[in-house]
Scaffold this motif. Structure first.
Motif, PDB file in Angstrom:
ATOM      1  N   THR A   2       9.569   4.328  -7.557  1.00  0.00           N
ATOM      2  CA  THR A   2       8.485   5.010  -8.256  1.00  0.00           C
ATOM      3  C   THR A   2       9.029   6.181  -9.057  1.00  0.00           C
ATOM      4  O   THR A   2       9.834   6.964  -8.562  1.00  0.00           O
ATOM      5  CB  THR A   2       7.470   5.540  -7.226  1.00  0.00           C
ATOM      6  N   ARG A   3       8.589   6.304 -10.270  1.00  0.00           N
ATOM      7  CA  ARG A   3       9.034   7.437 -11.090  1.00  0.00           C
ATOM      8  C   ARG A   3       7.836   8.008 -11.833  1.00  0.00           C
ATOM      9  O   ARG A   3       6.855   7.309 -12.122  1.00  0.00           O
ATOM     10  CB  ARG A   3      10.101   7.018 -12.089  1.00  0.00           C
ATOM     11  N   VAL A 156       2.055   7.868 -12.194  1.00  0.00           N
ATOM     12  CA  VAL A 156       3.400   7.390 -11.883  1.00  0.00           C
ATOM     13  C   VAL A 156       3.520   5.901 -12.171  1.00  0.00           C
ATOM     14  O   VAL A 156       2.527   5.173 -12.256  1.00  0.00           O
ATOM     15  CB  VAL A 156       3.762   7.664 -10.401  1.00  0.00           C
ATOM     16  N   ASP A 158       5.341   2.501 -10.803  1.00  0.00           N
ATOM     17  CA  ASP A 158       6.028   1.930  -9.645  1.00  0.00           C
ATOM     18  C   ASP A 158       6.758   0.638  -9.998  1.00  0.00           C
ATOM     19  O   ASP A 158       7.103  -0.151  -9.128  1.00  0.00           O
ATOM     20  CB  ASP A 158       5.054   1.712  -8.485  1.00  0.00           C
TER      21      ASP A 158
END
Length: 198
Positions: A2-3, A156, A158
Motif C-alpha cells: 500500500t502506498r 491510498v 493498494d
DNA sequence: CTTTGGATCGTCT
DNA sequence: GACGATCCAAAGG
C-alpha cells in the motif's frame, strides 16, 4: 503493498483524474473502503459545478490547491465529498459517489444508524451522502488534506489498478449539462449507487 | 417492482 | 424566498 496517492496525482483535470480514482482506497483510522463510483466536475466551464459562478464561502476549497477534500452540505441534511483536482484556481473536483466497504464495517454501520432496519454491507457506502455518514465526514472536514492526512482522511493505492474499461454515463441528480459523460464506475460492483445507464 | 413525497437548512438571488 | 451533485419510507401497480 500500500502506498499513499501522491500530490501530483491530483494535478491533472477532474475528467482525467476521475477514472483513475476508481479502485483507490479511502482510509480513516480503522475504516477503509474502495472507490467504485465517481463524477467529474469542472470549474468555470461546467454549468453543473458549484464553481460555475465563481468563488463563494461555500465552494472556496474547490479553488484551493489539489489533493484536498471539498465537503458541502445539501438538502438540509446531507454532506457530500470531493477530491479537488487541477492547478489551484481551476476549481475542478471529483465527487465520490460510492465506495465498497473493506474494513471497519461495524463502525460504518453505527455512523449510518438511520432507520430501524438492518443495513446490508452494500448499503453502507453506496451513495455520496451515505459514504460521508459512514466515514463521519462533515463540515469540519472541508479542506482536509488527503495527502498529509491532517484530518485522518487519506487516499491510498493498494495495487489494484483502475478498470481498463470503466462504466461511463451522464452525471446523476443534476439538471444542466446532464448529458456530459462524466460519471465513471467499476463495472459489476454492487455498491454502485445507480444502475440505470443513460 | 416503480413512483412519490417529506425531511430540513445553508447558500445565493 | 427558492432550491439543491440525497435518502428513505410509504404508497401504488
Amino acid at each position: 503493498m500500500t502506498r499513499a496517492v501522491p500530490r501530483r496525482f491530483y494535478d491533472a483535470g477532474a475528467l482525467e483524474v476521475a477514472p483513475q480514482l476508481l479502485n483507490k482506497l479511502l482510509v480513516r483510522r480503522s475504516l477503509a473502503a474502495r472507490i467504485v463510483e465517481v463524477e467529474a466536475y469542472g470549474g468555470a466551464d461546467d454549468p453543473a459545478s458549484h464553481a460555475y459562478r465563481g468563488m463563494t464561502r461555500r465552494n472556496s476549497t474547490m479553488f484551493g490547491p489539489p489533493g484536498r477534500l471539498y465537503v458541502y452540505f445539501t438538502y438540509g441534511m446531507h454532506f457530500c465529498a470531493n477530491a479537488v483536482c487541477g492547478p489551484a484556481g481551476e476549481a475542478e473536483a471529483v465527487l465520490l459517489r460510492a465506495l465498497a466497504p473493506v474494513s471497519g464495517l461495524d463502525e460504518m454501520r453505527q455512523g449510518r444508524h438511520q432507520g430501524v432496519r438492518r443495513l446490508d454491507d452494500h448499503q453502507l457506502t453506496s451513495g455520496p451522502a451515505k459514504l460521508c455518514q459512514a466515514f463521519g465526514i462533515g463540515a469540519d472536514d472541508d479542506g482536509a488534506d488527503l495527502v498529509t492526512g491532517d484530518r485522518a482522511l487519506r487516499l491510498v493505492d493498494d495495487g489494484v489498478a483502475p478498470p481498463a474499461q470503466p462504466g461511463v454515463s451522464g452525471r446523476v441528480g443534476i439538471r444542466v449539462a446532464a448529458d456530459r459523460p462524466w460519471r465513471f464506475w467499476v463495472p459489476g460492483d454492487r455498491n454502485v449507487s445507480v444502475n440505470r445507464i443513460s
